[in-house]
Motif scaffolding. Structure first.
Motif, PDB file in Angstrom:
ATOM      1  N   ASP A  44       0.831  -1.196   0.000  1.00 32.11           N
ATOM      2  CA  ASP A  44       0.000   0.000   0.000  1.00 32.11           C
ATOM      3  C   ASP A  44       0.871   1.253   0.000  1.00 32.11           C
ATOM      4  OD1 ASP A  44      -2.149   1.811   0.353  1.00 32.11           O
ATOM      5  OD2 ASP A  44      -1.874   1.731   2.533  1.00 32.11           O
ATOM      6  N   ASN A  45       0.952   1.906  -1.163  1.00 32.63           N
ATOM      7  CA  ASN A  45       1.627   3.196  -1.268  1.00 32.63           C
ATOM      8  C   ASN A  45       3.102   3.128  -0.875  1.00 32.63           C
ATOM      9  OD1 ASN A  45       1.369   5.903  -2.075  1.00 32.63           O
ATOM     10  ND2 ASN A  45       1.107   6.607   0.026  1.00 32.63           N
ATOM     11  N   LEU A  46       3.749   2.034  -1.186  1.00 29.95           N
ATOM     12  CA  LEU A  46       5.181   1.898  -0.924  1.00 29.95           C
ATOM     13  C   LEU A  46       5.952   2.794  -1.896  1.00 29.95           C
ATOM     14  CD1 LEU A  46       6.853  -0.036   1.023  1.00 29.95           C
ATOM     15  CD2 LEU A  46       7.445  -1.255  -1.063  1.00 29.95           C
ATOM     16  N   GLN A  47       6.825   3.649  -1.368  1.00 31.05           N
ATOM     17  CA  GLN A  47       7.410   4.706  -2.183  1.00 31.05           C
ATOM     18  C   GLN A  47       8.819   4.444  -2.677  1.00 31.05           C
ATOM     19  OE1 GLN A  47       5.635   7.971  -2.865  1.00 31.05           O
ATOM     20  NE2 GLN A  47       4.189   6.290  -2.568  1.00 31.05           N
ATOM     21  N   ASP A  48       9.639   3.802  -1.878  1.00 23.84           N
ATOM     22  CA  ASP A  48      11.066   3.701  -2.191  1.00 23.84           C
ATOM     23  C   ASP A  48      11.364   2.547  -3.142  1.00 23.84           C
ATOM     24  OD1 ASP A  48      13.928   4.583  -1.377  1.00 23.84           O
ATOM     25  OD2 ASP A  48      13.951   2.409  -1.156  1.00 23.84           O
ATOM     26  N   PRO A  49      11.985   2.815  -4.294  1.00 26.37           N
ATOM     27  CA  PRO A  49      12.285   1.737  -5.253  1.00 26.37           C
ATOM     28  C   PRO A  49      13.179   0.639  -4.669  1.00 26.37           C
ATOM     29  CG  PRO A  49      12.537   3.887  -6.293  1.00 26.37           C
ATOM     30  CD  PRO A  49      12.362   4.138  -4.834  1.00 26.37           C
ATOM     31  N   GLY A  50      14.132   1.043  -3.818  1.00 27.08           N
ATOM     32  CA  GLY A  50      15.001   0.043  -3.206  1.00 27.08           C
ATOM     33  C   GLY A  50      14.236  -0.893  -2.294  1.00 27.08           C
ATOM     34  N   ASN A  51      13.314  -0.339  -1.504  1.00 30.66           N
ATOM     35  CA  ASN A  51      12.486  -1.178  -0.636  1.00 30.66           C
ATOM     36  C   ASN A  51      11.610  -2.119  -1.453  1.00 30.66           C
ATOM     37  OD1 ASN A  51      13.349  -0.252   1.873  1.00 30.66           O
ATOM     38  ND2 ASN A  51      11.838   1.397   1.941  1.00 30.66           N
ATOM     39  N   LEU A  52      11.008  -1.591  -2.513  1.00 33.83           N
ATOM     40  CA  LEU A  52      10.137  -2.429  -3.337  1.00 33.83           C
ATOM     41  C   LEU A  52      10.920  -3.567  -3.969  1.00 33.83           C
ATOM     42  CD1 LEU A  52       7.534  -3.200  -4.675  1.00 33.83           C
ATOM     43  CD2 LEU A  52       7.829  -1.336  -6.315  1.00 33.83           C
ATOM     44  N   GLY A  53      12.084  -3.247  -4.538  1.00 35.27           N
ATOM     45  CA  GLY A  53      12.888  -4.298  -5.149  1.00 35.27           C
ATOM     46  C   GLY A  53      13.337  -5.341  -4.146  1.00 35.27           C
ATOM     47  N   SER A  54      13.707  -4.909  -2.942  1.00 33.96           N
ATOM     48  CA  SER A  54      14.129  -5.854  -1.903  1.00 33.96           C
ATOM     49  C   SER A  54      12.987  -6.758  -1.474  1.00 33.96           C
ATOM     50  CB  SER A  54      14.669  -5.092  -0.686  1.00 33.96           C
ATOM     51  OG  SER A  54      15.854  -4.402  -1.001  1.00 33.96           O
TER      52      SER A  54
END
Length: 270
Positions: free
Chosen positions: A121-131
């Motif tokens: 839900d509304n995850l913003q950081d590309p690094g967090n999403l990729g991880s």
């Protein structure tokens, strides 16, 4: 191979636009895979890219040669550009100069949750999403649902952080998570520091979905109300909270551990 040396070449300008412009990627339905590992993973799991781009200085690189040979076998167009032009396309410093242009698979999101999944839900950081995608694939999660406010799952930054995990997952973007949860009779777990129920105390040896939210604001309260259970990850009280990608990895692999234990691989569940 086709050699391109001019910045004004129409094909080069098109690729450059994909590299630097998120709207161009969204409009065209294409993105870039930058580096040997992602290109190899795509060839192994998905098949045929739209285009292969190689830097002149890396044409003789052993890993690049293998990828290029495979592209020639499956009739993929290959272009070679000077190193200076390639650096404009790549966001990887000191990497091996090869990238793919690929078409993003457009999947119609299912109406109901039925298999191991993660909802973002509304995850913003590309690094967090990729991880998170990388951890999800490693732990056997099958589906990922991203709300419309989340970072683009197929951006070059997320792809690099995912390290090929995209090709082992079903990724749905722009999903109305509220409707999905409201229509699904399926266990959904969310994490919070404001509960005493530990993830190590609940039964995770089953098909379920995990719900994670914005790095600062967390999950929308309306969505939290639809979660089947709220759990916490025990930690030192001096630390306010865990990074969302770290939290997700802990949850995914605790579920994986319980599954292995439940199957008798590591003993029996207490």
């Amino acid at each position: 191979m086709k050699h391109i040396s001019s910045r004004e070449n129409a094909l080069y300008k098109e690729i450059k636009n994909l590299a630097v412009n998120a709207n161009a990627r969204k409009k065209s339905g294409k993105t870039l895979l930058d580096g040997v590992h992602l290109c190899q993973a795509y060839l192994q799991h998905r098949g045929v890219p739209d285009l292969c781009v190689v830097s002149e200085v890396c044409v003789a690189n052993d890993e690049v040669v293998g990828i290029v040979n495979r592209c020639e076998q499956i009739a993929v167009q290959i272009i070679v550009v000077p190193d200076a032009l390639y650096r404009v396309l790549s966001q990887v410093e000191n990497g091996v100069g090869i990238l793919f242009v690929i078409s993003i698979a457009k999947l119609a999101a299912p109406v109901h949750l039925t298999v191991n999944a993660v909802l973002l839900d509304n995850l913003q950081d590309p690094g967090n999403l990729g991880s998170i995608l990388r951890s999800a694939a490693g732990a056997g999660i099958q589906q990922v649902f991203c709300s419309s406010g989340s970072a683009s799952a197929w951006s070059p930054k997320v792809l690099r952080a995912g390290m090929g995990a995209h090709f082992a997952l079903e990724i749905y973007e722009g999903v109305d998570l509220y409707s999905l949860l409201a229509q699904s009779n399926f266990p959904v777990l969310a994490t919070s520091s404001h509960t005493k129920t530990s993830i190590y105390e609940v039964n995770l040896n089953r098909q379920l979905a995990w719900l994670f939210g914005h790095e600062g604001q967390g999950v929308d309260p309306r969505l939290m109300e639809l979660a089947t259970q709220i759990v916490t990850i025990p930690q030192k009280i001096e630390i306010e909270s865990l990074n969302v990608a770290a939290s997700a990895a802990i949850c995914f692999f605790e579920q994986s551990r319980q599954h292995l234990v439940g199957l008798g691989h590591l003993g029996t569940v207490a």
